[in-house]
Scaffold this motif. Structure first.
Motif, PDB file in Angstrom:
ATOM      1  N   GLY A  94       0.919  -1.318  -0.020  1.00 20.59           N
ATOM      2  CA  GLY A  94       0.238   0.142  -0.713  1.00 20.59           C
ATOM      3  C   GLY A  94       0.778   1.388  -0.150  1.00 20.59           C
ATOM      4  O   GLY A  94       0.432   1.962  -0.689  1.00 20.59           O
ATOM      5  N   TRP A  95       2.100   0.827   1.050  1.00 15.84           N
ATOM      6  CA  TRP A  95       2.841   2.517   0.950  1.00 15.84           C
ATOM      7  C   TRP A  95       3.209   2.735  -0.565  1.00 15.84           C
ATOM      8  O   TRP A  95       3.724   3.546  -0.445  1.00 15.84           O
ATOM      9  CB  TRP A  95       3.536   1.978   2.254  1.00 15.84           C
ATOM     10  CG  TRP A  95       4.743   3.495   2.302  1.00 15.84           C
ATOM     11  CD1 TRP A  95       4.326   4.087   2.987  1.00 15.84           C
ATOM     12  CD2 TRP A  95       6.134   3.772   1.732  1.00 15.84           C
ATOM     13  NE1 TRP A  95       5.466   5.075   3.156  1.00 15.84           N
ATOM     14  CE2 TRP A  95       6.433   4.525   1.763  1.00 15.84           C
ATOM     15  CE3 TRP A  95       6.263   2.610   0.331  1.00 15.84           C
ATOM     16  CZ2 TRP A  95       7.325   5.668   1.992  1.00 15.84           C
ATOM     17  CZ3 TRP A  95       8.039   3.407   0.320  1.00 15.84           C
ATOM     18  CH2 TRP A  95       8.573   4.847   0.976  1.00 15.84           C
ATOM     19  N   VAL A  96       4.030   1.614  -1.400  1.00 16.06           N
ATOM     20  CA  VAL A  96       4.849   2.068  -2.209  1.00 16.06           C
ATOM     21  C   VAL A  96       3.478   2.314  -3.375  1.00 16.06           C
ATOM     22  O   VAL A  96       4.013   2.934  -3.530  1.00 16.06           O
ATOM     23  CB  VAL A  96       5.378   0.966  -2.305  1.00 16.06           C
ATOM     24  CG1 VAL A  96       5.145  -0.322  -3.618  1.00 16.06           C
ATOM     25  CG2 VAL A  96       6.966   1.159  -3.937  1.00 16.06           C
ATOM     26  N   GLN A  97       2.251   1.439  -3.540  1.00 19.05           N
ATOM     27  CA  GLN A  97       1.532   2.008  -4.632  1.00 19.05           C
ATOM     28  C   GLN A  97       1.379   3.099  -4.584  1.00 19.05           C
ATOM     29  O   GLN A  97       1.147   4.412  -5.689  1.00 19.05           O
ATOM     30  CB  GLN A  97       0.249   0.762  -4.561  1.00 19.05           C
ATOM     31  CG  GLN A  97       0.513  -0.508  -5.059  1.00 19.05           C
ATOM     32  CD  GLN A  97      -0.402  -1.455  -4.864  1.00 19.05           C
ATOM     33  OE1 GLN A  97      -1.838  -0.910  -4.001  1.00 19.05           O
ATOM     34  NE2 GLN A  97      -0.469  -2.172  -5.969  1.00 19.05           N
ATOM     35  N   GLN A  98       0.989   3.811  -3.344  1.00 19.03           N
ATOM     36  CA  GLN A  98       0.263   5.091  -2.943  1.00 19.03           C
ATOM     37  C   GLN A  98       1.758   5.958  -3.890  1.00 19.03           C
ATOM     38  O   GLN A  98       0.864   6.858  -4.403  1.00 19.03           O
ATOM     39  CB  GLN A  98       0.215   5.775  -1.065  1.00 19.03           C
ATOM     40  CG  GLN A  98      -0.663   6.685  -0.959  1.00 19.03           C
ATOM     41  CD  GLN A  98      -2.073   7.048  -2.180  1.00 19.03           C
ATOM     42  OE1 GLN A  98      -2.485   5.813  -2.244  1.00 19.03           O
ATOM     43  NE2 GLN A  98      -2.119   8.086  -2.648  1.00 19.03           N
ATOM     44  N   TRP A  99       3.194   5.599  -3.366  1.00 18.33           N
ATOM     45  CA  TRP A  99       3.482   7.279  -3.276  1.00 18.33           C
ATOM     46  C   TRP A  99       3.948   6.759  -4.897  1.00 18.33           C
ATOM     47  O   TRP A  99       3.634   7.498  -5.259  1.00 18.33           O
ATOM     48  CB  TRP A  99       4.728   6.827  -3.083  1.00 18.33           C
ATOM     49  CG  TRP A  99       5.196   6.800  -1.893  1.00 18.33           C
ATOM     50  CD1 TRP A  99       5.386   6.739  -0.533  1.00 18.33           C
ATOM     51  CD2 TRP A  99       5.598   8.703  -1.164  1.00 18.33           C
ATOM     52  NE1 TRP A  99       5.679   7.524   0.683  1.00 18.33           N
ATOM     53  CE2 TRP A  99       5.197   9.215  -0.062  1.00 18.33           C
ATOM     54  CE3 TRP A  99       6.061   9.529  -2.492  1.00 18.33           C
ATOM     55  CZ2 TRP A  99       6.164  10.428  -0.051  1.00 18.33           C
ATOM     56  CZ3 TRP A  99       5.694  10.653  -1.758  1.00 18.33           C
ATOM     57  CH2 TRP A  99       6.069  10.841  -0.231  1.00 18.33           C
ATOM     58  N   LEU A 100       3.694   6.062  -5.771  1.00 16.51           N
ATOM     59  CA  LEU A 100       3.761   5.237  -7.137  1.00 16.51           C
ATOM     60  C   LEU A 100       2.033   6.369  -8.204  1.00 16.51           C
ATOM     61  O   LEU A 100       2.855   6.721  -8.776  1.00 16.51           O
ATOM     62  CB  LEU A 100       3.957   4.338  -7.834  1.00 16.51           C
ATOM     63  CG  LEU A 100       5.607   3.456  -7.585  1.00 16.51           C
ATOM     64  CD1 LEU A 100       5.139   2.052  -7.878  1.00 16.51           C
ATOM     65  CD2 LEU A 100       6.504   3.831  -8.060  1.00 16.51           C
ATOM     66  N   ARG A 101       1.118   6.432  -7.676  1.00 19.51           N
ATOM     67  CA  ARG A 101       0.402   6.880  -7.784  1.00 19.51           C
ATOM     68  C   ARG A 101       0.392   8.653  -7.439  1.00 19.51           C
ATOM     69  O   ARG A 101      -0.249   9.578  -8.564  1.00 19.51           O
ATOM     70  CB  ARG A 101      -0.927   6.323  -6.679  1.00 19.51           C
ATOM     71  CG  ARG A 101      -1.611   5.093  -7.284  1.00 19.51           C
ATOM     72  CD  ARG A 101      -2.791   5.180  -6.706  1.00 19.51           C
ATOM     73  NE  ARG A 101      -3.718   3.690  -6.398  1.00 19.51           N
ATOM     74  CZ  ARG A 101      -2.957   3.093  -6.052  1.00 19.51           C
ATOM     75  NH1 ARG A 101      -3.361   3.712  -4.796  1.00 19.51           N
ATOM     76  NH2 ARG A 101      -3.453   1.525  -5.578  1.00 19.51           N
ATOM     77  N   THR A 102       0.569   8.741  -6.772  1.00 22.87           N
ATOM     78  CA  THR A 102       1.524  10.157  -6.099  1.00 22.87           C
ATOM     79  C   THR A 102       2.469  10.579  -7.528  1.00 22.87           C
ATOM     80  O   THR A 102       2.367  11.722  -7.600  1.00 22.87           O
ATOM     81  CB  THR A 102       1.702  10.512  -4.857  1.00 22.87           C
ATOM     82  OG1 THR A 102       0.879  10.309  -3.829  1.00 22.87           O
ATOM     83  CG2 THR A 102       1.943  12.204  -3.950  1.00 22.87           C
ATOM     84  N   ALA A 103       3.379   9.938  -7.660  1.00 20.56           N
ATOM     85  CA  ALA A 103       4.814  10.825  -8.356  1.00 20.56           C
ATOM     86  C   ALA A 103       3.864  10.806 -10.095  1.00 20.56           C
ATOM     87  O   ALA A 103       3.670  11.406 -11.231  1.00 20.56           O
ATOM     88  CB  ALA A 103       5.688   9.275  -9.212  1.00 20.56           C
ATOM     89  N   ALA A 104       3.104   9.406 -10.585  1.00 17.78           N
ATOM     90  CA  ALA A 104       2.245   9.845 -11.581  1.00 17.78           C
ATOM     91  C   ALA A 104       1.477  11.241 -11.574  1.00 17.78           C
ATOM     92  O   ALA A 104       0.858  11.255 -12.916  1.00 17.78           O
ATOM     93  CB  ALA A 104       0.985   8.683 -12.141  1.00 17.78           C
ATOM     94  N   VAL A 105       0.876  11.517 -10.739  1.00 18.47           N
ATOM     95  CA  VAL A 105      -0.377  12.387 -10.688  1.00 18.47           C
ATOM     96  C   VAL A 105       0.482  13.788 -10.453  1.00 18.47           C
ATOM     97  O   VAL A 105      -0.087  14.726 -11.158  1.00 18.47           O
ATOM     98  CB  VAL A 105      -1.437  12.368  -9.843  1.00 18.47           C
ATOM     99  CG1 VAL A 105      -2.596  13.596  -9.253  1.00 18.47           C
ATOM    100  CG2 VAL A 105      -2.272  11.309  -9.432  1.00 18.47           C
ATOM    101  N   ARG A 106       1.326  13.682 -10.212  1.00 17.96           N
ATOM    102  CA  ARG A 106       1.827  14.766  -9.827  1.00 17.96           C
ATOM    103  C   ARG A 106       3.610  14.971 -10.608  1.00 17.96           C
ATOM    104  O   ARG A 106       4.580  14.951  -9.599  1.00 17.96           O
ATOM    105  CB  ARG A 106       2.201  15.441  -8.553  1.00 17.96           C
ATOM    106  CG  ARG A 106       0.762  15.795  -7.402  1.00 17.96           C
ATOM    107  CD  ARG A 106       0.612  16.737  -6.762  1.00 17.96           C
ATOM    108  NE  ARG A 106       1.434  17.578  -7.127  1.00 17.96           N
ATOM    109  CZ  ARG A 106       1.508  18.576  -5.601  1.00 17.96           C
ATOM    110  NH1 ARG A 106       1.011  17.698  -4.343  1.00 17.96           N
ATOM    111  NH2 ARG A 106       1.729  19.385  -6.054  1.00 17.96           N
ATOM    112  N   PRO A 107       4.161  14.844 -11.518  1.00 19.33           N
ATOM    113  CA  PRO A 107       5.104  14.804 -12.065  1.00 19.33           C
ATOM    114  C   PRO A 107       6.257  16.034 -11.477  1.00 19.33           C
ATOM    115  O   PRO A 107       6.013  16.811 -11.493  1.00 19.33           O
ATOM    116  CB  PRO A 107       4.920  15.102 -13.197  1.00 19.33           C
ATOM    117  CG  PRO A 107       3.406  14.697 -13.840  1.00 19.33           C
ATOM    118  CD  PRO A 107       2.689  15.253 -12.440  1.00 19.33           C
ATOM    119  N   GLY A 108       7.183  14.853 -11.132  1.00 18.18           N
ATOM    120  CA  GLY A 108       8.330  15.994 -10.131  1.00 18.18           C
ATOM    121  C   GLY A 108       8.238  16.334  -9.514  1.00 18.18           C
ATOM    122  O   GLY A 108       9.226  16.583  -8.759  1.00 18.18           O
TER     123      GLY A 108
END
Length: 133
Positions: A56-70
């Motif tokens: 869950g932790w890694v998926q949330q960070w990967l989703r966040t990175a996809a939604v907010r590039p940079g």
């Protein structure tokens, strides 16, 4: 005839010991299977809970990175992807070569590294597991 009776008495201890050994072995198999199943359920629950947290932790960070590039630097994304791969490689069945302890230690290390790179206190994030990887 007397020799036959004494031979039987002399061998009685060995015969009873053999019978007791066989009965004990059979009872041990049954008890061992029950204890093993109970221990597997307890440890499986802890392992599953911890893997679920990391997933869950890694998926949330990967989703966040996809939604907010940079927002998440590229080198951190590589660590997060490596963490996700390590989680995905954990077998869902206990078999030969599963070595859950080593796999979970590697996942925990990747988590701590990614947390540090993100500036997060990993100790505050870690699940409270009773297992010591």
């Amino acid at each position: 005839m007397d020799d036959d009776i004494f031979d039987r008495i002399a061998n009685l201890e060995d015969e009873l010991e053999d019978i007791g050994y066989i009965e004990g072995l059979e009872a041990g198999k049954i008890i061992g299977r029950i204890e093993g199943r109970e221990m597997g359920c307890d440890n499986g629950l802890s392992i599953g809970r911890d893997l679920g947290f990391y997933q869950g932790w890694v998926q949330q960070w990967l989703r966040t990175a996809a939604v907010r590039p940079g927002l998440v630097p590229e080198r951190v994304l590589k660590k997060l992807t490596a963490l996700q791969s390590a989680i995905d490689e954990v077998p869902m069945a206990n078999g030969e070569g599963a070595d859950f302890g080593a796999r979970l230690k590697a996942i925990q290390l990747k988590f701590k590294t990614a947390s540090a790179m993100l500036g997060i206190n990993a100790a505050a994030e870690l699940p409270t597991s009773t297992l010591s990887y």
